[in-house]
Design an enzyme around this catalytic site. Structure first.
Site, PDB file in Angstrom:
ATOM      1  N   GLY A 170      -0.444   4.413   0.275  1.00  0.00           N
ATOM      2  CA  GLY A 170      -1.264   5.536   0.744  1.00  0.00           C
ATOM      3  C   GLY A 170      -0.417   6.380   1.687  1.00  0.00           C
ATOM      4  O   GLY A 170       0.819   6.380   1.616  1.00  0.00           O
ATOM      5  N   PHE A 171      -1.074   7.084   2.606  1.00  0.00           N
ATOM      6  CA  PHE A 171      -0.347   7.972   3.503  1.00  0.00           C
ATOM      7  C   PHE A 171       0.665   7.209   4.362  1.00  0.00           C
ATOM      8  O   PHE A 171       1.785   7.656   4.567  1.00  0.00           O
ATOM      9  CB  PHE A 171      -1.328   8.728   4.403  1.00  0.00           C
ATOM     10  CG  PHE A 171      -2.082   9.783   3.660  1.00  0.00           C
ATOM     11  CD1 PHE A 171      -1.480  10.985   3.343  1.00  0.00           C
ATOM     12  CD2 PHE A 171      -3.395   9.580   3.266  1.00  0.00           C
ATOM     13  CE1 PHE A 171      -2.163  11.967   2.649  1.00  0.00           C
ATOM     14  CE2 PHE A 171      -4.090  10.550   2.573  1.00  0.00           C
ATOM     15  CZ  PHE A 171      -3.469  11.757   2.260  1.00  0.00           C
TER      16      PHE A 171
ATOM     17  N   GLY B  19       0.830  -1.210   0.000  1.00  0.00           N
ATOM     18  CA  GLY B  19       0.000   0.000   0.000  1.00  0.00           C
ATOM     19  C   GLY B  19       0.857   1.251   0.000  1.00  0.00           C
ATOM     20  O   GLY B  19       1.770   1.389   0.818  1.00  0.00           O
TER      21      GLY B  19
ATOM     22  N   ASP C 263      -4.877   2.952   8.558  1.00  0.00           N
ATOM     23  CA  ASP C 263      -6.272   2.561   8.776  1.00  0.00           C
ATOM     24  C   ASP C 263      -6.449   1.065   9.002  1.00  0.00           C
ATOM     25  O   ASP C 263      -7.530   0.619   9.395  1.00  0.00           O
ATOM     26  CB  ASP C 263      -7.122   2.971   7.559  1.00  0.00           C
ATOM     27  CG  ASP C 263      -7.429   4.457   7.538  1.00  0.00           C
ATOM     28  OD1 ASP C 263      -6.951   5.180   8.443  1.00  0.00           O
ATOM     29  OD2 ASP C 263      -8.140   4.901   6.616  1.00  0.00           O
TER      30      ASP C 263
ATOM     31  N   GLU D 188     -18.953  17.571   3.955  1.00  0.00           N
ATOM     32  CA  GLU D 188     -18.290  18.216   2.807  1.00  0.00           C
ATOM     33  C   GLU D 188     -19.050  17.937   1.515  1.00  0.00           C
ATOM     34  O   GLU D 188     -19.250  18.839   0.689  1.00  0.00           O
ATOM     35  CB  GLU D 188     -16.835  17.740   2.733  1.00  0.00           C
ATOM     36  CG  GLU D 188     -16.013  18.332   3.867  1.00  0.00           C
ATOM     37  CD  GLU D 188     -14.630  17.721   4.063  1.00  0.00           C
ATOM     38  OE1 GLU D 188     -13.860  18.289   4.844  1.00  0.00           O
ATOM     39  OE2 GLU D 188     -14.324  16.681   3.457  1.00  0.00           O
TER      40      GLU D 188
ATOM     41  N   VAL E 238      -2.479  -7.402  -3.743  1.00  0.00           N
ATOM     42  CA  VAL E 238      -2.106  -8.379  -2.703  1.00  0.00           C
ATOM     43  C   VAL E 238      -3.315  -9.244  -2.395  1.00  0.00           C
ATOM     44  O   VAL E 238      -4.431  -8.744  -2.236  1.00  0.00           O
ATOM     45  CB  VAL E 238      -1.646  -7.644  -1.425  1.00  0.00           C
ATOM     46  CG1 VAL E 238      -1.318  -8.646  -0.320  1.00  0.00           C
ATOM     47  CG2 VAL E 238      -0.451  -6.748  -1.717  1.00  0.00           C
TER      48      VAL E 238
HETATM   49  C1  FAD Z   1     -13.270  10.701   1.345  1.00  0.00           C
HETATM   50  C2  FAD Z   1     -12.249  10.712   2.456  1.00  0.00           C
HETATM   51  C3  FAD Z   1     -11.925  11.900   3.070  1.00  0.00           C
HETATM   52  C4  FAD Z   1     -10.974  11.927   4.080  1.00  0.00           C
HETATM   53  N1  FAD Z   1     -10.665  13.124   4.660  1.00  0.00           N
HETATM   54  C5  FAD Z   1      -9.683  13.179   5.586  1.00  0.00           C
HETATM   55  C6  FAD Z   1      -9.277  14.423   6.132  1.00  0.00           C
HETATM   56  O1  FAD Z   1      -9.825  15.476   5.801  1.00  0.00           O
HETATM   57  N2  FAD Z   1      -8.257  14.413   7.041  1.00  0.00           N
HETATM   58  C7  FAD Z   1      -7.639  13.264   7.417  1.00  0.00           C
HETATM   59  O2  FAD Z   1      -6.701  13.312   8.222  1.00  0.00           O
HETATM   60  N3  FAD Z   1      -8.017  12.073   6.942  1.00  0.00           N
HETATM   61  C8  FAD Z   1      -9.024  11.995   6.028  1.00  0.00           C
HETATM   62  N4  FAD Z   1      -9.399  10.789   5.514  1.00  0.00           N
HETATM   63  C9  FAD Z   1      -8.799   9.557   6.064  1.00  0.00           C
HETATM   64  C10 FAD Z   1      -7.424   9.301   5.466  1.00  0.00           C
HETATM   65  O3  FAD Z   1      -7.460   9.447   4.066  1.00  0.00           O
HETATM   66  C11 FAD Z   1      -7.002   7.896   5.861  1.00  0.00           C
HETATM   67  O4  FAD Z   1      -6.954   7.817   7.248  1.00  0.00           O
HETATM   68  C12 FAD Z   1      -5.639   7.575   5.278  1.00  0.00           C
HETATM   69  O5  FAD Z   1      -5.700   7.556   3.876  1.00  0.00           O
HETATM   70  C13 FAD Z   1      -5.143   6.224   5.778  1.00  0.00           C
HETATM   71  O6  FAD Z   1      -3.894   5.980   5.220  1.00  0.00           O
HETATM   72  P1  FAD Z   1      -3.450   4.474   4.916  1.00  0.00           P
HETATM   73  O7  FAD Z   1      -2.044   4.555   4.423  1.00  0.00           O
HETATM   74  O8  FAD Z   1      -3.746   3.608   6.072  1.00  0.00           O
HETATM   75  O9  FAD Z   1      -4.421   3.983   3.757  1.00  0.00           O
HETATM   76  P2  FAD Z   1      -4.732   4.615   2.267  1.00  0.00           P
HETATM   77  O10 FAD Z   1      -4.218   6.000   2.253  1.00  0.00           O
HETATM   78  O11 FAD Z   1      -6.131   4.336   2.074  1.00  0.00           O
HETATM   79  O12 FAD Z   1      -3.810   3.733   1.356  1.00  0.00           O
HETATM   80  C14 FAD Z   1      -4.023   2.364   1.173  1.00  0.00           C
HETATM   81  C15 FAD Z   1      -3.295   1.962  -0.097  1.00  0.00           C
HETATM   82  O13 FAD Z   1      -3.301   0.542  -0.165  1.00  0.00           O
HETATM   83  C16 FAD Z   1      -3.639   0.145  -1.465  1.00  0.00           C
HETATM   84  N5  FAD Z   1      -4.257  -1.184  -1.362  1.00  0.00           N
HETATM   85  C17 FAD Z   1      -5.372  -1.505  -0.669  1.00  0.00           C
HETATM   86  N6  FAD Z   1      -5.625  -2.813  -0.783  1.00  0.00           N
HETATM   87  C18 FAD Z   1      -4.650  -3.329  -1.570  1.00  0.00           C
HETATM   88  C19 FAD Z   1      -4.368  -4.628  -2.053  1.00  0.00           C
HETATM   89  N7  FAD Z   1      -5.142  -5.692  -1.752  1.00  0.00           N
HETATM   90  N8  FAD Z   1      -3.295  -4.793  -2.859  1.00  0.00           N
HETATM   91  C20 FAD Z   1      -2.491  -3.732  -3.182  1.00  0.00           C
HETATM   92  N9  FAD Z   1      -2.723  -2.486  -2.735  1.00  0.00           N
HETATM   93  C21 FAD Z   1      -3.786  -2.284  -1.932  1.00  0.00           C
HETATM   94  C22 FAD Z   1      -4.588   1.200  -1.966  1.00  0.00           C
HETATM   95  O14 FAD Z   1      -4.605   1.233  -3.378  1.00  0.00           O
HETATM   96  C23 FAD Z   1      -4.002   2.464  -1.352  1.00  0.00           C
HETATM   97  O15 FAD Z   1      -3.074   3.092  -2.205  1.00  0.00           O
HETATM   98  C24 FAD Z   1     -10.343  10.736   4.499  1.00  0.00           C
HETATM   99  C25 FAD Z   1     -10.675   9.536   3.887  1.00  0.00           C
HETATM  100  C26 FAD Z   1     -11.614   9.514   2.861  1.00  0.00           C
HETATM  101  C27 FAD Z   1     -11.962   8.211   2.181  1.00  0.00           C
END
Ligand code: FAD
Length: 421
Positions: free
Chosen positions: A14-15, A12, A300, A171, A80
Site C-alpha cells: 500500500g502507501f 504490504g 495504518d 464523499e 501473510v
Molecule cells: C475509502 C478510503 C478513503 C480514504 N481516503 C483518504 C484520503 O482522502 N486521504 C488520505 O490521506 N487517506 C485516505 N485514506 C486512508 C489511507 O488510504 C490509508 O491511511 C493508507 O492506505 C494506509 O497505508 P498503508 O500502507 O498503511 O496500508 P494500505 O494502503 O491499506 O496497504 C496495505 C496493503 O497490505 C496488504 N495486506 C494486508 N493484509 C495482508 C496480508 N495478510 N498478507 C498480504 N498482504 C496484506 C493489502 O493488500 C494492501 O495492499 C482512505 C482510506 C479508505 C479506505
C-alpha cells in the site's frame, strides 16, 4: 538464487510498503514485497469506483509493474499469516520467507465495533472488491425498484444509508445523491430516481470531526442542499438485511454502507505485540518494534505520536512518510549509519462533497466550495500513479463535470432479487 546480501521483506504494498520499497531502490540488499493482491490501490478514490464514476483500473496498478525497474525488488502475491521473530521468518499461505529486516505495512480493515455480523449487510470500502460490491448494490437497487409494483418496497429499495460521517461517508453520501438526482434522472420510466433517500448517520456531534467546525457545518449544509439527510449524534445499534436500528427508531433501507470505523491488520497478533484500542502496534520513535530493532511497523498498522504527542493519523501521507523513513533507516543501517527519530509532517486534510465542492485544510490554506474542489482534484490527480491514469481520471472528471454522467455503471455478478422484510 542464493544470496549473500541482506534480505529485506516488506509486507504490504500500500502507501507505506511501496514508499519503503522505493526508498530502498539503491540499497545493497535484496527486497521481497509480499502482498495478497497483485495491485496497489489508491484508496482515496475508491468511493468513485463504488459510485460508478471511475473504473477499478483507474485507481489501481499492478505492483510488479510499478517496481519493474527496481532490480533489487521481487514482488510475490501471497497472504501473510504469521511472523516468527525468533527465527526471523514470515509465514504465508505459500511458504516461509526469511528476513534480516522486516517492514510490516499491512494497513487496516473495517471495524464494526464488535458486531462483525453487520459486515454481511453493510459493506465497508477498503478494497476494489468492496467498491464493485457497493456499486453493484447501489445500481441494482434502482433496477429492482423499477421492477416492483409495491410502493413500500420501492421506497425501501431507494433508501441508502451511509454509516459514519468522516471523509469517506461524506464523499459516498454526496456521490450517491448525485447518481440519484443527476446521473440517473432520465434513465428510468417507472420510477423517479430523484425520490431516493440518502441518509448519512454519524454517532458524534458533527460531520468531519478531523476538520474545523466551520468546515463541518459547511459539509453538512452542502450535503443538505444535495438532498442528503444528515443525522448527527445518532448511534446505530443494529444492522440487518433490511436496514438499521438506531438508539431511537429504525430506518428501513435497501442498501447500507459502512464508513464508520477501522481496525489495524492483525499484525499485532502475529507478533504478540502491545497495541492501542484500534489494534495498531505501539512502536518506538524509529518505528521499530520494541526489542526488535530490525522489525519496523508503518502506516495504518503502527501507533506512533507526532512531535506534539498526538497520534499520527491513518492517512496516506502519513503512511508514505513512515515508509520513506523506514526505507532510509534500513539503508543507513546497512552502511553503518543511523537516522534521527521519525518526524511526522502534518500536510493537512481534504474531503470532497459531490462533484463541485470540497473542504481543504492545509495549514494556513483553508478552502471550501468550488475552489476547494479544484484544489482537491489537482492533488488527487497529482498523486495518482502513471501518466495514463492521470490523463484518464482528469478527462473523466471533466466529462462528468460537464455532462453529470458516470461511465462505469456496470452491474457485474447480478445479485439475487432482494426480498424486503
Ligand atoms: C475509502 C478510503 C478513503 C480514504 N481516503 C483518504 C484520503 O482522502 N486521504 C488520505 O490521506 N487517506 C485516505 N485514506 C486512508 C489511507 O488510504 C490509508 O491511511 C493508507 O492506505 C494506509 O497505508 P498503508 O500502507 O498503511 O496500508 P494500505 O494502503 O491499506 O496497504 C496495505 C496493503 O497490505 C496488504 N495486506 C494486508 N493484509 C495482508 C496480508 N495478510 N498478507 C498480504 N498482504 C496484506 C493489502 O493488500 C494492501 O495492499 C482512505 C482510506 C479508505 C479506505
Amino acid at each position: 538464487m542464493p544470496t549473500q546480501r541482506p534480505r529485506v521483506v516488506i509486507l504490504g504494498a500500500g502507501f507505506g510498503g511501496l514508499s519503503c520499497a522505493q526508498a530502498l531502490r539503491r540499497a545493497d540488499a535484496d527486497m521481497t514485497i509480499v502482498d495478497r493482491q497483485n495491485y496497489h490501490c489508491f484508496q482515496p478514490l475508491l468511493y468513485q469506483v463504488a459510485t460508478a464514476a471511475l473504473s477499478p483500473a483507474d485507481v489501481a496498478w499492478p505492483i510488479r509493474h510499478i517496481l519493474r525497474r527496481q532490480s533489487n525488488a521481487t514482488v510475490l502475491m501471497t497472504e501473510v499469516t504469521g511472523i516468527d521473530t525468533a527465527k526471523q521468518l514470515v509465514t504465508t499461505t505459500s511458504g516461509l520467507f526469511p528476513f534480516d529486516f522486516l517492514v510490516i505495512a499491512t494497513g487496516a480493515m473495517h471495524s464494526y465495533f464488535g458486531h462483525d455480523s453487520w459486515a454481511g449487510f453493510a459493506p465497508g470500502l477498503k478494497r476494489i472488491e468492496d467498491a464493485t460490491r457497493i456499486r453493484r448494490s447501489i445500481l441494482s437497487a434502482f433496477e429492482q425498484a423499477e421492477l416492483t409494483d409495491d410502493d413500500e418496497q420501492r421506497r425501501k429499495l431507494l433508501t441508502f444509508v451511509i454509516v459514519g460521517g468522516g471523509p469517506t461517508g461524506v464523499e459516498m453520501a454526496g456521490a450517491i445523491a448525485e447518481v440519484a438526482r443527476q446521473t440517473l434522472k432520465r434513465d428510468f420510466r417507472r420510477i423517479d430516481p430523484r425520490t431516493a433517500r440518502i441518509i448519512l448517520i454519524e454517532a458524534g456531534p458533527r460531520l468531519l470531526p478531523a476538520f474545523s467546525e466551520r468546515h463541518s457545518h459547511y459539509a453538512k449544509d452542502a450535503l443538505a442542499a444535495m438532498g442528503v439527510e444528515v443525522l448527527t449524534s445518532t448511534l446505530v445499534t443494529g444492522c440487518d438485511a433490511y436496514g438499521v436500528d438506531l438508539a431511537h427508531g429504525r430506518i428501513d433501507a435497501g442498501s447500507v454502507i459502512w464508513a464508520a470505523g477501522v481496525m489495524a491488520s492483525p499484525a499485532a497478533d502475529w507478533l504478540a505485540a502491545d497495541r492501542d484500542r484500534a489494534g495498531r502496534i505501539i512502536v518506538g520513535p524509529d518505528l521499530s518494534l520494541p526489542r526488535h530493532e530490525n522489525i519496523f511497523v508503518i502506516g495504518d498498522t503502527a501507533a506512533v505520536n507526532d512531535a506534539a504527542g498526538h497520534p499520527v493519523p491513518g492517512l496516506a501521507a502519513a503512511a508514505k512518510q513512515m515508509g520513506i523513513y523506514a526505507g532510509r533507516l534500513i539503508a543507513a543501517r546497512l552502511s553503518g549509519r543511523t537516522l534521527p527519530p521519525f518526524h511526522y509532517k502534518n500536510l493537512g486534510v481534504l474531503a470532497t462533497i459531490g462533484r463541485r465542492s470540497a473542504v481543504v485544510e492545509l495549514g494556513p490554506l483553508q478552502l471550501q466550495g468550488f475552489v476547494g474542489w479544484l484544489f482537491w482534484s489537482m492533488v488527487h490527480i497529482y498523486f495518482l500513479i502513471g501518466l495514463r491514469n492521470r490523463f484518464v481520471v482528469a478527462l473523466t472528471w471533466l466529462w462528468s463535470y460537464i455532462t453529470f454522467q458516470r461511465g462505469a455503471r456496470l452491474i457485474t455478478e447480478v445479485p439475487p432479487p432482494r426480498s424486503q422484510g
